[in-house]
Design an enzyme around this catalytic site. Structure first.
Site, PDB file in Angstrom:
ATOM      1  N   ASP A 160       0.830  -1.205   0.000  1.00 20.73           N
ATOM      2  CA  ASP A 160       0.000   0.000   0.000  1.00 20.73           C
ATOM      3  C   ASP A 160       0.861   1.250   0.000  1.00 20.73           C
ATOM      4  O   ASP A 160       1.686   1.443   0.889  1.00 20.73           O
ATOM      5  CB  ASP A 160      -0.895   0.016   1.236  1.00 20.73           C
ATOM      6  CG  ASP A 160      -1.920  -1.100   1.219  1.00 20.73           C
ATOM      7  OD1 ASP A 160      -2.710  -1.163   0.268  1.00 20.73           O
ATOM      8  OD2 ASP A 160      -1.934  -1.914   2.165  1.00 20.73           O
ATOM      9  N   ASP A 209      -9.607  -7.020  -0.854  1.00 20.27           N
ATOM     10  CA  ASP A 209      -8.720  -6.335   0.081  1.00 20.27           C
ATOM     11  C   ASP A 209      -9.545  -5.789   1.236  1.00 20.27           C
ATOM     12  O   ASP A 209     -10.350  -4.877   1.056  1.00 20.27           O
ATOM     13  CB  ASP A 209      -7.987  -5.200  -0.639  1.00 20.27           C
ATOM     14  CG  ASP A 209      -6.960  -4.511   0.246  1.00 20.27           C
ATOM     15  OD1 ASP A 209      -6.753  -4.957   1.390  1.00 20.27           O
ATOM     16  OD2 ASP A 209      -6.355  -3.530  -0.228  1.00 20.27           O
TER      17      ASP A 209
END
Length: 227
Positions: A34, A175
């Site tokens: 991320d 996710d």
């Protein structure tokens, strides 16, 4: 399609990165990394420099999740750092989605797109045929450990149906809160891949190798799928 698992590195122990990557190299299919700019979501996590450092020891593909307002500013540096997959958010690219996807592929990377929970599948329908991965967020972006949003199961079903009806090849990755409580529902809805973070992996055991074993066992128990 065999399920695949990518590990959310924002959830790892940053004091033991090398030792954990050594274990994860043997256990799962890739790394979910991320990159947040503090603007698109109110957090800052990894960076292209960390991607480059981990890439020196990673033996599985690195999938970059760009939680950034201007993803075009990050594609070059992430590709140069060794990313194999780059997935910006649909909410940030719809003014130049085709150009962004072509740029990612031009860097030799696979292209993905990510949808926030409140963003409908129709938002990216026109270019689903050009991507390799569709990531559906099942929590709001920015922070680990959030509760699962059950309304996303319908979006997963819709994405699977759209793929089948149009003979497309993108993989559906989930996710957010992929764990014992959700594996079965996500599998039945049509998920192909899962991002494992705090609840799905790192909190299962202090010994990461044991945690990996437990995560796989839990997935098989909840879905009936043999890994």
């Amino acid at each position: 399609m065999k399920p695949f698992f990518k590990i959310s590195l924002m959830c790892m122990d940053f004091l033991n990165i090398a030792a954990q990557i050594e274990v994860l190299n043997e256990e799962f299919d890739g790394y979910h990394m991320d990159i947040m700019d503090g603007h698109f979501c109110k957090n800052i996590t990894l960076s292209p420099d960390i991607v480059k450092a981990i890439g020196a020891i990673a033996k599985k593909p690195m999938d970059i999740h760009l939680m950034t307002t201007t993803p075009n500013d990050w594609i070059d540096s992430c590709a140069a750092a060794g990313a194999q997959i780059i997935s910006p958010h649909a909410e940030t690219i719809n003014s130049d989605a085709f150009r962004i996807i072509n740029k990612i592929k031009g860097k030799g990377c696979k292209a993905g797109v990510t949808l926030n929970p409140a963003t409908p599948l129709t938002y990216c329908r026109e270019y689903l045929g050009k991507i390799d991965y569709l990531t559906i967020m099942t929590v709001d972006v920015g922070f680990a450990g959030q509760p699962f949003i059950p309304e996303m199961l319908d979006k997963i079903r819709e994405a699977k149906k759209f793929r089948e009806m149009n003979n497309l090849n993108f993989k559906i990755m989930i996710d957010g809160s992929c764990n014992k409580n959700t594996f079965g529902k996500l599998h039945l809805a049509g998920a192909d891949g899962y991002v494992l973070g705090s609840s799905g992996l790192f909190s299962l055991d202090p010994d990461l190798r044991k945690a990996c074993k437990k995560a796989k066992e839990i997935f098989m128990e909840e879905t009936g799928v043999k890994l």
